[in-house]
Enzyme design. Structure first.
Site: not given
Ligand code: NAI
Length: 387
Positions: A233, A273
């Protein structure tokens, strides 16, 4: 149609509309229980349909009474296959928001594209005038840029092979996984997709179009995690992208700070997620971490994280609480010394025989199924539903 979960590896290829609605409803209820707060009133959430983006949208709408415009990339049902969970979540969110008299519009399309940026700007001009918060919560596998080139992100190390324990989700056996190093091109491609270039493009486009309020907060989400996962990571391809994201926050501040824009990175907690369950080795860390944090009553899901972010870090008397590098730290409880020490103790002992006892396998799967709208007690999964 009667919909059952169909799990393939780290993904479920069906989603339940009523279950997704229940998921959204519970997050709204939690947010309302935390009480109202003074906060943003017109919020754009890019990546608004699942995970942290959805939880941010719910917190802004039902915690701050904000009008929200969401951008996501989701598939509608074709009549035979269900829609993606994010599609159902968004539909449910809009219904609940409207019931409470809140504006909620969503644009389904590729956030990386110029077309969607223009559509969002037009919608803001017509419906909202300006916005005072922009949340960038994309987790995407690929990005196509203006000249037509497509970049694919990879989850690999940067220098050498990394081998550690890994959990076979289909049979609960603990084996080993080896993650190979990426090529230079793969590192660059991952930075293109998951770094901050597109976030900065969004902020420039919104600013040039004159749709930002006098004071605007913008946030993008990052992760650091424990030393255990550094090779895959923090120091891996995704970590390089996250470093670029931090750099982009500084660039946005330098470029648009005078116009009232404040850009922040919020470092969030590790949570199941759709994006995170795809990273090798990481799911086992989640299951162990969940066990330890639940025992200490420190466990949070996306909605608890986002409510704490808004209530305690973001909106405290107008001052944003950050670390020395200007980052908001929502991973403070995950990285607490005792939490990490106990998590690592379990990690050292864990094997196929004791996994069910010393890790929170059930909690992992509960989160997993909930993401797709399954395993909610008060949803009748034997009933016919419209997809
Ligand atoms: P997720 O997969 O639940 O959500 C991703 C979102 O992005 C969804 O709404 C999806 O429709 C949208 N998306 C994807 N490609 C797209 C595109 N081309 N155009 C428009 N929308 C698009 O992911 P999550 O885990 O909520 O991640 C969100 C952010 O949080 C990321 O930057 C991730 O690195 C960060 N994050 C996640 C953690 C985790 O453990 N899940 C921890 C800390 C940060």
């Amino acid at each position: 149609m009667i919909i059952e979960p169909k799990v393939k590896g780290f993904i479920c290829i069906t989603a339940h509309p009523e279950g997704c609605k229940e998921n959204v409803k519970q997050q709204i209820q939690y947010t309302k229980q935390q009480g109202e707060m003074q906060g943003p009133k017109k919020v754009l959430v890019i990546g608004a349909s699942t995970g942290y983006g959805l939880a941010s949208r719910i917190t802004a709408a039902f915690g701050c009474d904000a009008d929200t415009l969401g951008v996501m990339f989701e598939k509608e049902s074709n009549g035979k296959r269900t829609a993606t969970p994010g599609w159902y979540n968004t539909k449910a969110f809009e219904e609940f928001a409207k019931e409470d008299g809140l504006y909620a519009k969503s644009i389904n399309g590729d956030a990386f594209s110029q077309e969607i940026k223009e559509k969002v700007i037009e919608t803001i001009k017509t419906d909202l005038g300006s916005i005072d918060m922009v949340i960038y919560s994309l987790a995407a596998p690929r990005r196509t840029v203006a000249d037509g080139t497509t970049y694919n992100s990879v989850l690999k190390t940067v220098e050498k092979d990394f081998t550690n324990k890994s959990w076979n989700l289909s049979n609960n056996l603990i084996g080993e996984a080896t993650i190979p190093p990426a090529t230079r091109e793969e590192v660059e491609a991952t930075v293109k997709v998951m770094g901050g270039e597109d976030w900065a493009d969004w902020m420039d486009a919104l600013s040039e179009a004159g749709v930002l309020s006098e004071q605007v907060i913008t946030m993008a989400y990052s992760y650091i995690g424990p030393e255990l996962t550094y090779p895959v990571y923090r120091d891996g391809t995704i970590g390089m992208a996250k470093k670029h994201l931090l750099q982009s926050a500084n660039e946005i501040n330098a470029r648009l700070g005078e116009k009232g824009v404040q850009a922040y990175i919020s470092v969030n907690k590790a949570l199941v997620t759709q994006a995170s369950s795809a990273i090798p080795i990481v799911p086992l860390y989640f299951a162990v971490l969940y066990k330890v944090m639940k025992e200490k009553d420190l466990h949070e899901g996306c909605i608890e994280q986002m409510n704490r972010l808004f209530h305690e870090k973001l909106l405290v008397s107008g001052k944003v609480e950050t670390d020395s590098e200007g980052r908001i730290r929502m991973d403070d409880w995950e990285l607490q010394e005792d939490v990490q020490r106990e998590t690592m103790d379990i990690w050292d002992q864990i094997n196929s025989e004791n996994i069910l006892k010393i890790a929170d396998v059930e909690g992992y799967w509960e989160d997993f199924y909930h993401m797709f709208g399954f395993h909610f007690d008060n949803v009748d999964y034997n009933a016919e539903v419209e997809i």
